[in-house]
Design a protein around this motif. Sequence first.
Motif, PDB file in Angstrom:
ATOM      1  N   LEU A  35       0.821  -1.211   0.000  1.00 16.62           N
ATOM      2  CA  LEU A  35       0.000   0.000   0.000  1.00 16.62           C
ATOM      3  C   LEU A  35       0.853   1.258   0.000  1.00 16.62           C
ATOM      4  CD1 LEU A  35      -2.757  -1.119   2.532  1.00 16.62           C
ATOM      5  CD2 LEU A  35      -3.106  -0.600   0.107  1.00 16.62           C
ATOM      6  N   ALA A  36       1.967   1.230   0.733  1.00 18.84           N
ATOM      7  CA  ALA A  36       2.870   2.384   0.741  1.00 18.84           C
ATOM      8  C   ALA A  36       3.397   2.651  -0.655  1.00 18.84           C
ATOM      9  CB  ALA A  36       4.014   2.142   1.719  1.00 18.84           C
ATOM     10  N   LEU A  37       3.766   1.584  -1.363  1.00 13.02           N
ATOM     11  CA  LEU A  37       4.278   1.731  -2.725  1.00 13.02           C
ATOM     12  C   LEU A  37       3.195   2.267  -3.650  1.00 13.02           C
ATOM     13  CD1 LEU A  37       6.642   1.235  -4.686  1.00 13.02           C
ATOM     14  CD2 LEU A  37       5.745  -1.082  -5.027  1.00 13.02           C
ATOM     15  N   GLU A  38       2.001   1.714  -3.529  1.00 13.13           N
ATOM     16  CA  GLU A  38       0.899   2.135  -4.393  1.00 13.13           C
ATOM     17  C   GLU A  38       0.513   3.590  -4.161  1.00 13.13           C
ATOM     18  OE1 GLU A  38      -3.834   1.130  -5.145  1.00 13.13           O
ATOM     19  OE2 GLU A  38      -2.624  -0.208  -3.903  1.00 13.13           O
ATOM     20  N   LEU A  39       0.496   4.005  -2.885  1.00 11.62           N
ATOM     21  CA  LEU A  39       0.060   5.367  -2.551  1.00 11.62           C
ATOM     22  C   LEU A  39       1.185   6.387  -2.624  1.00 11.62           C
ATOM     23  CD1 LEU A  39      -2.246   4.503   0.498  1.00 11.62           C
ATOM     24  CD2 LEU A  39      -2.947   5.012  -1.852  1.00 11.62           C
ATOM     25  N   GLY A  40       2.406   5.909  -2.798  1.00 12.74           N
ATOM     26  CA  GLY A  40       3.548   6.825  -2.919  1.00 12.74           C
ATOM     27  C   GLY A  40       3.910   7.512  -1.626  1.00 12.74           C
ATOM     28  N   VAL A  41       3.762   6.780  -0.519  1.00 11.63           N
ATOM     29  CA  VAL A  41       4.118   7.334   0.790  1.00 11.63           C
ATOM     30  C   VAL A  41       5.018   6.338   1.513  1.00 11.63           C
ATOM     31  CG1 VAL A  41       1.975   8.661   0.976  1.00 11.63           C
ATOM     32  CG2 VAL A  41       2.077   6.340   1.918  1.00 11.63           C
ATOM     33  N   SER A  42       5.566   6.772   2.641  1.00 13.75           N
ATOM     34  CA  SER A  42       6.385   5.864   3.432  1.00 13.75           C
ATOM     35  C   SER A  42       5.488   4.850   4.148  1.00 13.75           C
ATOM     36  CB  SER A  42       7.218   6.643   4.454  1.00 13.75           C
ATOM     37  OG  SER A  42       6.374   7.216   5.438  1.00 13.75           O
ATOM     38  N   ARG A  43       6.107   3.842   4.718  1.00 13.10           N
ATOM     39  CA  ARG A  43       5.329   2.801   5.388  1.00 13.10           C
ATOM     40  C   ARG A  43       4.700   3.293   6.690  1.00 13.10           C
ATOM     41  NH1 ARG A  43       8.868  -2.811   4.641  1.00 13.10           N
ATOM     42  NH2 ARG A  43       9.114  -2.643   2.355  1.00 13.10           N
ATOM     43  N   SER A  44       5.308   4.269   7.331  1.00 15.58           N
ATOM     44  CA  SER A  44       4.844   4.690   8.652  1.00 15.58           C
ATOM     45  C   SER A  44       3.391   5.170   8.657  1.00 15.58           C
ATOM     46  CB  SER A  44       5.757   5.774   9.220  1.00 15.58           C
ATOM     47  OG  SER A  44       5.312   6.193  10.483  1.00 15.58           O
ATOM     48  N   PRO A  45       2.975   6.101   7.766  1.00 17.28           N
ATOM     49  CA  PRO A  45       1.570   6.533   7.801  1.00 17.28           C
ATOM     50  C   PRO A  45       0.600   5.418   7.420  1.00 17.28           C
ATOM     51  CG  PRO A  45       2.713   7.500   5.925  1.00 17.28           C
ATOM     52  CD  PRO A  45       3.755   6.885   6.788  1.00 17.28           C
ATOM     53  N   VAL A  46       1.044   4.505   6.547  1.00 14.01           N
ATOM     54  CA  VAL A  46       0.188   3.377   6.186  1.00 14.01           C
ATOM     55  C   VAL A  46       0.015   2.461   7.392  1.00 14.01           C
ATOM     56  CG1 VAL A  46      -0.092   1.366   4.696  1.00 14.01           C
ATOM     57  CG2 VAL A  46       0.864   3.481   3.765  1.00 14.01           C
ATOM     58  N   ARG A  47       1.116   2.194   8.083  1.00 10.84           N
ATOM     59  CA  ARG A  47       1.059   1.324   9.261  1.00 10.84           C
ATOM     60  C   ARG A  47       0.127   1.920  10.316  1.00 10.84           C
ATOM     61  NH1 ARG A  47       5.967   1.383  10.126  1.00 10.84           N
ATOM     62  NH2 ARG A  47       6.475  -0.443   8.864  1.00 10.84           N
ATOM     63  N   GLU A  48       0.257   3.230  10.559  1.00 13.05           N
ATOM     64  CA  GLU A  48      -0.616   3.876  11.549  1.00 13.05           C
ATOM     65  C   GLU A  48      -2.079   3.836  11.123  1.00 13.05           C
ATOM     66  OE1 GLU A  48       0.498   7.603  13.331  1.00 13.05           O
ATOM     67  OE2 GLU A  48       2.586   7.337  12.709  1.00 13.05           O
ATOM     68  N   SER A  49      -2.310   4.016   9.835  1.00 13.57           N
ATOM     69  CA  SER A  49      -3.681   3.986   9.322  1.00 13.57           C
ATOM     70  C   SER A  49      -4.289   2.602   9.470  1.00 13.57           C
ATOM     71  CB  SER A  49      -3.701   4.409   7.854  1.00 13.57           C
ATOM     72  OG  SER A  49      -3.266   5.745   7.709  1.00 13.57           O
ATOM     73  N   VAL A  50      -3.521   1.572   9.154  1.00  7.46           N
ATOM     74  CA  VAL A  50      -4.008   0.201   9.280  1.00  7.46           C
ATOM     75  C   VAL A  50      -4.290  -0.121  10.748  1.00  7.46           C
ATOM     76  CG1 VAL A  50      -3.389  -2.236   9.031  1.00  7.46           C
ATOM     77  CG2 VAL A  50      -2.942  -0.631   7.157  1.00  7.46           C
ATOM     78  N   GLN A  51      -3.415   0.318  11.631  1.00  6.42           N
ATOM     79  CA  GLN A  51      -3.633   0.098  13.061  1.00  6.42           C
ATOM     80  C   GLN A  51      -4.920   0.788  13.527  1.00  6.42           C
ATOM     81  OE1 GLN A  51       0.045   1.568  14.701  1.00  6.42           O
ATOM     82  NE2 GLN A  51       1.121  -0.395  14.446  1.00  6.42           N
ATOM     83  N   ARG A  52      -5.179   1.957  12.977  1.00  6.08           N
ATOM     84  CA  ARG A  52      -6.414   2.679  13.317  1.00  6.08           C
ATOM     85  C   ARG A  52      -7.638   1.902  12.835  1.00  6.08           C
ATOM     86  NH1 ARG A  52      -7.293   8.953  11.454  1.00  6.08           N
ATOM     87  NH2 ARG A  52      -9.498   9.194  12.027  1.00  6.08           N
ATOM     88  N   LEU A  53      -7.545   1.328  11.640  1.00  6.09           N
ATOM     89  CA  LEU A  53      -8.651   0.534  11.114  1.00  6.09           C
ATOM     90  C   LEU A  53      -8.897  -0.700  11.977  1.00  6.09           C
ATOM     91  CD1 LEU A  53      -7.789   0.718   7.306  1.00  6.09           C
ATOM     92  CD2 LEU A  53      -9.748   1.803   8.417  1.00  6.09           C
TER      93      LEU A  53
END
Length: 214
Positions: A35-53
Amino acid sequence: MTEVELLVDSVYATLLDRIVDGRLAPGSALSVPALALELGVSRSPVRESVQRLVAEGVAVTVAHTGARVATVSLADLDEVLRVREVLDGLAAAEATAVVDADGLTRLEELLDAGERAVRGPVDPAGDAALDLRFHALLRELSGNATLAETLRRLEVRAHLFGAGLWADQRHRELAVAEHRGIVAAVAAGDVAAARARAGAHVAALAVRMRRAAR
């Protein structure tokens, strides 16, 4: 709000949109690297977002495989919608008691957008987004933050099960008609009718979802 927090919110909103409209179906993997690769962001915001979900019950963590979009059973759905039937009615009643002209205008604008959408091609993603915006606005207008947050979480869980309904033209028409009835009661200042129509809307939604699952 910091830039990092804004980025996390943006990634979270993107993932939630995809879950609600069915692009990320129940059971779909939520791979942080992919998802980080697809969205063009680092892994950290994706990881936090997934944890929130996960914290909100929209995703689950599976041992040895990572996070996945949660799967909602008919039994889970029944529980969620029974609670929503009561709380959506409460939100509509409280909104009716305090709504002003600006709030009514915003509700009417969303209704108009929904009716235009129904007259056009089937667009499950667009319909789901409009439905969420309508219910979010009604909750906001209630002025009850605790109620609004509780309903937001319940509504997302219901959408996990019902994303496919938005491909059904009859469901699209019924949902918009039911929204119109709620707003008519709010505009008339009829607290009891607003409560009843909002609750009836959720009850009707429950019936349509059960039929779709057969």
